[in-house]
Write an enzyme that holds these catalytic residues in place. Structure first.
Site, mmCIF file in Angstrom:
data_model
loop_
_atom_site.group_PDB
_atom_site.id
_atom_site.type_symbol
_atom_site.label_atom_id
_atom_site.label_comp_id
_atom_site.label_asym_id
_atom_site.label_seq_id
_atom_site.Cartn_x
_atom_site.Cartn_y
_atom_site.Cartn_z
ATOM 1 N N LYS A 1 0.861 -1.186 0.000
ATOM 2 C CA LYS A 1 0.000 0.000 0.000
ATOM 3 C C LYS A 1 0.893 1.231 0.000
ATOM 4 O O LYS A 1 1.687 1.444 0.911
ATOM 5 C CB LYS A 1 -0.914 0.020 1.227
ATOM 6 C CG LYS A 1 -1.793 1.273 1.265
ATOM 7 C CD LYS A 1 -2.394 1.502 2.635
ATOM 8 C CE LYS A 1 -2.987 2.907 2.704
ATOM 9 N NZ LYS A 1 -3.376 3.287 4.070
ATOM 10 N N THR B 1 -7.998 3.618 12.755
ATOM 11 C CA THR B 1 -8.327 4.408 13.934
ATOM 12 C C THR B 1 -9.757 4.190 14.404
ATOM 13 O O THR B 1 -10.017 4.157 15.613
ATOM 14 C CB THR B 1 -8.099 5.906 13.635
ATOM 15 O OG1 THR B 1 -6.771 6.092 13.160
ATOM 16 C CG2 THR B 1 -8.290 6.742 14.886
#
Length: 259
Positions: free
Chosen positions: A101, A211
């Site tokens: 990524k 998160t």
């Protein structure tokens, strides 16, 4: 699987990808990953140990590569050169692993991508044989350029990284989706389960988050909620929602009513 997510030629049942940062400890990381049902797990090499330090706890002990697809990411990189170095290190540490990524950041507070350096890094990595999933902004032109550069998935933000503000840009995402020639996954901005469902209802191929789960009051429970939300959103998109109308319409037909 009649509705698999295909990444780099491999089929996945889950369309939820999750990160491994910000958890209390490795055990909580393991529990959240299992509860999420995710099969692709992203790891920030500049912040996590997957073998760089033989004397420190190894994340791969709780997220084994024979069970999960490890997605090394270049979080924390602000230049093309740094991002390339991290991807090449990941390939070395993971025995030739090529799925990465890519993110090249351009602002330390906003964590928005540096689009020019992201595109440059993507082109180099593709030329070196990497399978690149790329974090970018919500610009349809940039999304098309990254796909044309050979990225196997384009991952536009829905809101700033770690903000938890939800899907702030559905119109831009819809344009990107309409023009897509490669999987589109929302990356950044999701705060709760309804955000994930909305992204999937728009037609996104998947959602990546960290998160929203790790900073929940109960991360493991939130991981399960995100799993269900992604599944529900995908089912709703495939089912096709009813048309939106300006005025009410009775559930029962007005004809042939009993007097």
């Amino acid at each position: 699987m009649d509705d698999a997510l295909v990444i780099a030629g491999r089929e996945y049942r889950s369309r939820l990808l999750i990160g491994t940062g910000k958890y209390r400890d490795l055990e909580q990381t393991r529990e959240a990953v299992e509860a999420s049902g995710a099969e692709i797990i992203t790891v920030a090499l500049r912040r996590s140990n997957i073998g760089q330090d033989p004397d420190a706890p190894n994340l791969l002990d709780v997220i084994p590569p024979d069970r999960y697809t490890i997605l090394p990411n270049t979080a924390g990189c602000y230049t093309t050169e740094d991002a390339l170095r991290v991807c090449r290190l990941a390939r070395e540490l993971l025995d030739g692993h090529t799925l990465v990524k890519l993110e090249v950041l351009g602002h330390p507070d906003l964590l928005y991508p540096d689009v020019a350096q992201t595109l440059q890094a993507a082109e180099i990595l593709v030329s070196e044989g990497f399978d690149v999933m790329v974090y970018t902004n919500d610009d349809p032109v940039v999304a098309r350029q990254l796909a044309e550069a050979g990225c196997i998935a384009v991952m536009p933000l829905a809101a700033p990284i770690g903000s938890g503000r939800g899907i702030r840009n559905p119109d831009n995402l819809q344009i990107i989706l309409e023009e897509a020639t490669t999987p589109i996954l929302v990356d950044a901005g999701v705060g709760t389960a309804s955000d994930a469902a909305i992204a999937m209802e728009l037609g996104c191929d998947g959602v990546l988050m960290n998160t929203a789960i790790a900073e929940a009051k109960e991360p493991v429970r939130m991981a399960r909620a995100m799993r269900l939300a992604v599944e529900a959103g995908r089912l709703a998109w495939r089912a096709g929602r009813m048309p939106q109308r300006q005025f009410a319409q009775a559930s029962s037909p007005p004809e042939d009513t009993l007097e």
